[in-house]
Design a protein around this motif. Structure first.
Motif, mmCIF file in Angstrom:
data_model
loop_
_atom_site.group_PDB
_atom_site.id
_atom_site.type_symbol
_atom_site.label_atom_id
_atom_site.label_comp_id
_atom_site.label_asym_id
_atom_site.label_seq_id
_atom_site.Cartn_x
_atom_site.Cartn_y
_atom_site.Cartn_z
ATOM 1 N N VAL A 6 0.934 -1.002 0.184
ATOM 2 C CA VAL A 6 -0.006 0.103 0.025
ATOM 3 C C VAL A 6 0.830 1.452 -0.078
ATOM 4 C CG1 VAL A 6 -1.593 1.331 1.330
ATOM 5 C CG2 VAL A 6 -1.671 -1.148 1.225
ATOM 6 N N LYS A 7 0.465 2.225 -0.794
ATOM 7 C CA LYS A 7 1.388 3.370 -0.834
ATOM 8 C C LYS A 7 0.352 4.557 -1.042
ATOM 9 C CE LYS A 7 2.716 4.577 -5.402
ATOM 10 N NZ LYS A 7 2.279 5.911 -5.358
ATOM 11 N N LYS A 8 0.821 6.027 -0.677
ATOM 12 C CA LYS A 8 -0.068 6.860 -0.975
ATOM 13 C C LYS A 8 -0.163 7.213 -2.350
ATOM 14 C CE LYS A 8 0.369 9.935 3.322
ATOM 15 N NZ LYS A 8 0.265 11.014 3.933
ATOM 16 N N CYS A 55 -5.415 9.588 0.198
ATOM 17 C CA CYS A 55 -6.050 8.565 -0.769
ATOM 18 C C CYS A 55 -4.832 7.641 -0.736
ATOM 19 C CB CYS A 55 -6.200 9.261 -2.328
ATOM 20 S SG CYS A 55 -6.777 8.152 -3.360
ATOM 21 N N TRP A 56 -5.001 6.360 -0.715
ATOM 22 C CA TRP A 56 -4.183 5.437 -0.795
ATOM 23 C C TRP A 56 -4.445 4.339 -1.964
ATOM 24 C CZ3 TRP A 56 -0.107 5.153 2.572
ATOM 25 C CH2 TRP A 56 -0.066 6.101 3.793
ATOM 26 N N VAL A 57 -3.351 3.904 -2.553
ATOM 27 C CA VAL A 57 -3.535 2.808 -3.593
ATOM 28 C C VAL A 57 -2.859 1.260 -2.951
ATOM 29 C CG1 VAL A 57 -3.759 4.204 -5.586
ATOM 30 C CG2 VAL A 57 -1.322 3.566 -4.903
ATOM 31 N N THR A 67 -8.140 1.330 -4.468
ATOM 32 C CA THR A 67 -7.858 2.651 -3.923
ATOM 33 C C THR A 67 -8.877 2.787 -2.687
ATOM 34 O OG1 THR A 67 -8.164 4.830 -4.343
ATOM 35 C CG2 THR A 67 -9.667 3.509 -5.319
ATOM 36 N N ALA A 68 -8.307 3.544 -1.622
ATOM 37 C CA ALA A 68 -9.290 3.891 -0.621
ATOM 38 C C ALA A 68 -8.651 4.962 -0.006
ATOM 39 C CB ALA A 68 -9.051 2.877 0.405
ATOM 40 N N THR A 69 -9.760 5.851 0.714
ATOM 41 C CA THR A 69 -9.364 6.985 1.260
ATOM 42 C C THR A 69 -9.354 6.779 2.952
ATOM 43 O OG1 THR A 69 -10.264 8.571 -0.328
ATOM 44 C CG2 THR A 69 -10.178 9.414 1.831
ATOM 45 N N LEU A 70 -8.586 7.289 3.584
ATOM 46 C CA LEU A 70 -8.137 7.110 5.092
ATOM 47 C C LEU A 70 -8.248 8.477 5.608
ATOM 48 C CD1 LEU A 70 -7.893 5.469 7.402
ATOM 49 C CD2 LEU A 70 -5.368 5.717 7.359
ATOM 50 N N LEU A 71 -9.195 9.014 6.492
ATOM 51 C CA LEU A 71 -9.297 10.312 7.044
ATOM 52 C C LEU A 71 -9.021 10.011 8.468
ATOM 53 C CD1 LEU A 71 -12.669 11.789 5.411
ATOM 54 C CD2 LEU A 71 -10.325 12.066 4.668
ATOM 55 N N THR A 72 -7.933 11.018 8.915
ATOM 56 C CA THR A 72 -7.697 10.827 10.247
ATOM 57 C C THR A 72 -8.285 12.190 11.194
ATOM 58 O OG1 THR A 72 -5.624 11.827 9.747
ATOM 59 C CG2 THR A 72 -5.643 9.388 10.094
ATOM 60 N N THR A 73 -9.092 12.895 10.388
ATOM 61 C CA THR A 73 -9.747 14.061 11.094
ATOM 62 C C THR A 73 -11.163 13.704 11.137
ATOM 63 O OG1 THR A 73 -10.065 15.066 8.901
ATOM 64 C CG2 THR A 73 -7.974 15.635 10.158
ATOM 65 N N PRO A 74 -11.908 14.469 12.097
ATOM 66 C CA PRO A 74 -13.526 14.083 12.106
ATOM 67 C C PRO A 74 -14.102 14.247 10.798
ATOM 68 C CG PRO A 74 -12.587 15.506 14.126
ATOM 69 C CD PRO A 74 -11.512 15.067 13.084
ATOM 70 N N ASP A 75 -14.998 13.296 10.549
ATOM 71 C CA ASP A 75 -15.894 13.499 9.496
ATOM 72 C C ASP A 75 -17.199 13.955 9.778
ATOM 73 O OD1 ASP A 75 -17.886 12.492 7.353
ATOM 74 O OD2 ASP A 75 -16.561 10.849 6.736
ATOM 75 N N ALA A 76 -17.563 15.058 9.007
ATOM 76 C CA ALA A 76 -18.926 15.804 9.621
ATOM 77 C C ALA A 76 -19.920 14.989 9.199
ATOM 78 C CB ALA A 76 -19.052 17.168 8.470
ATOM 79 N N ALA A 94 -10.148 7.225 12.856
ATOM 80 C CA ALA A 94 -9.969 7.366 11.479
ATOM 81 C C ALA A 94 -11.164 7.008 10.666
ATOM 82 C CB ALA A 94 -8.950 6.604 11.164
ATOM 83 N N THR A 95 -11.409 7.385 9.601
ATOM 84 C CA THR A 95 -12.644 7.065 8.634
ATOM 85 C C THR A 95 -12.007 6.431 7.269
ATOM 86 O OG1 THR A 95 -13.877 8.860 9.463
ATOM 87 C CG2 THR A 95 -15.074 7.605 7.946
ATOM 88 N N ILE A 96 -12.728 5.237 6.885
ATOM 89 C CA ILE A 96 -12.141 4.409 5.721
ATOM 90 C C ILE A 96 -13.512 4.922 4.786
ATOM 91 C CG2 ILE A 96 -11.714 2.372 4.593
ATOM 92 C CD1 ILE A 96 -10.467 1.731 7.445
ATOM 93 N N HIS A 97 -12.910 5.471 3.744
ATOM 94 C CA HIS A 97 -13.979 5.708 2.555
ATOM 95 C C HIS A 97 -13.692 5.279 1.102
ATOM 96 C CE1 HIS A 97 -16.730 8.159 4.768
ATOM 97 N NE2 HIS A 97 -15.896 9.023 4.999
ATOM 98 N N ARG A 98 -14.448 5.341 0.238
ATOM 99 C CA ARG A 98 -14.038 4.828 -1.244
ATOM 100 C C ARG A 98 -13.314 3.726 -1.402
ATOM 101 N NH1 ARG A 98 -15.134 10.030 -0.022
ATOM 102 N NH2 ARG A 98 -13.039 10.998 0.471
ATOM 103 N N ILE A 99 -13.375 2.684 -0.759
ATOM 104 C CA ILE A 99 -12.379 1.549 -0.878
ATOM 105 C C ILE A 99 -13.145 0.780 -2.105
ATOM 106 C CG2 ILE A 99 -13.807 -0.031 0.937
ATOM 107 C CD1 ILE A 99 -10.893 -1.170 1.329
#
Length: 175
Positions: A6-8, A55-57, A67-76, A94-99
């Motif tokens: 996995v990488k950015k 975004c990570w791949v 692909t996926a998005t890992l957010l480490t800030t609060p998700d509204a 952390a929130t995981i999105h768009r995997i």
């Protein structure tokens, strides 16, 4: 054995990411889910994710396989939850999105590998609490998060429409 890591994501990864997302949208549609059928997530979403380092791949033999998005800030979108509650409201999450995984690599359990690595990245950043959501018709994602012992916590909305209703899940690891 394949070289899997996995990488950015980088700006030059965007065409491969969008191809994976377009295939995932078609798969969700074929499954009868309205999730991702309104044009979102779009290229602008991923440009923003890449520019913010979220975004990570997933790479398999130097090819982008997911692909996926890992957010480490609060998700509204997670501020309001109905028909339940978050189990841990005091610690950061952390929130995981768009995997999504490329159709060229489905059936190889790469979703599990990717999710495991995203959780590892979060813990490396000092976060032990993870949240994820999905449409109630997205059985694939529900199956994946249940394999990691995410617990169903309630309903969130990603926008004001009924099609934006999402099942919310939470995983709390030991400190």
């Amino acid at each position: 054995m394949s070289n899997i890591y996995v990488k950015k994501a980088q700006p030059q990864d965007l065409p491969a990411i969008m191809k994976i997302i377009d295939n995932a949208k078609a798969l969700l549609k074929a499954d009868g889910s309205p999730q991702w059928q309104d044009g979102s997530p779009d290229e602008t979403t991923f440009i923003n994710d890449i520019n913010h380092g979220n975004c990570w791949v997933l790479k398999v033999d130097n090819q982008i396989a997911g692909t996926a998005t890992l957010l480490t800030t609060p998700d509204a979108n997670y501020e309001n939850i109905s028909d339940g509650q978050w189990k841990n409201t005091s610690a950061p999450y952390a929130t995981i999105h768009r995997i999504a995984i490329s159709p060229d690599y489905r059936g190889m359990s790469l979703g599990k590998f990717f999710l495991s690595n995203l959780i590892t990245l979060g813990t490396h950043a000092g976060i032990n609490n993870f949240r994820i959501d999905t449409h109630e018709l997205n059985q694939r994602m529900q199956h994946l998060v249940q394999q990691f012992n995410f617990e169903y916590t309630g309903i969130i909305y990603v926008n004001p429409t009924e099609d934006s209703r999402r099942l919310a899940f939470e995983l709390n690891l030991e400190n």
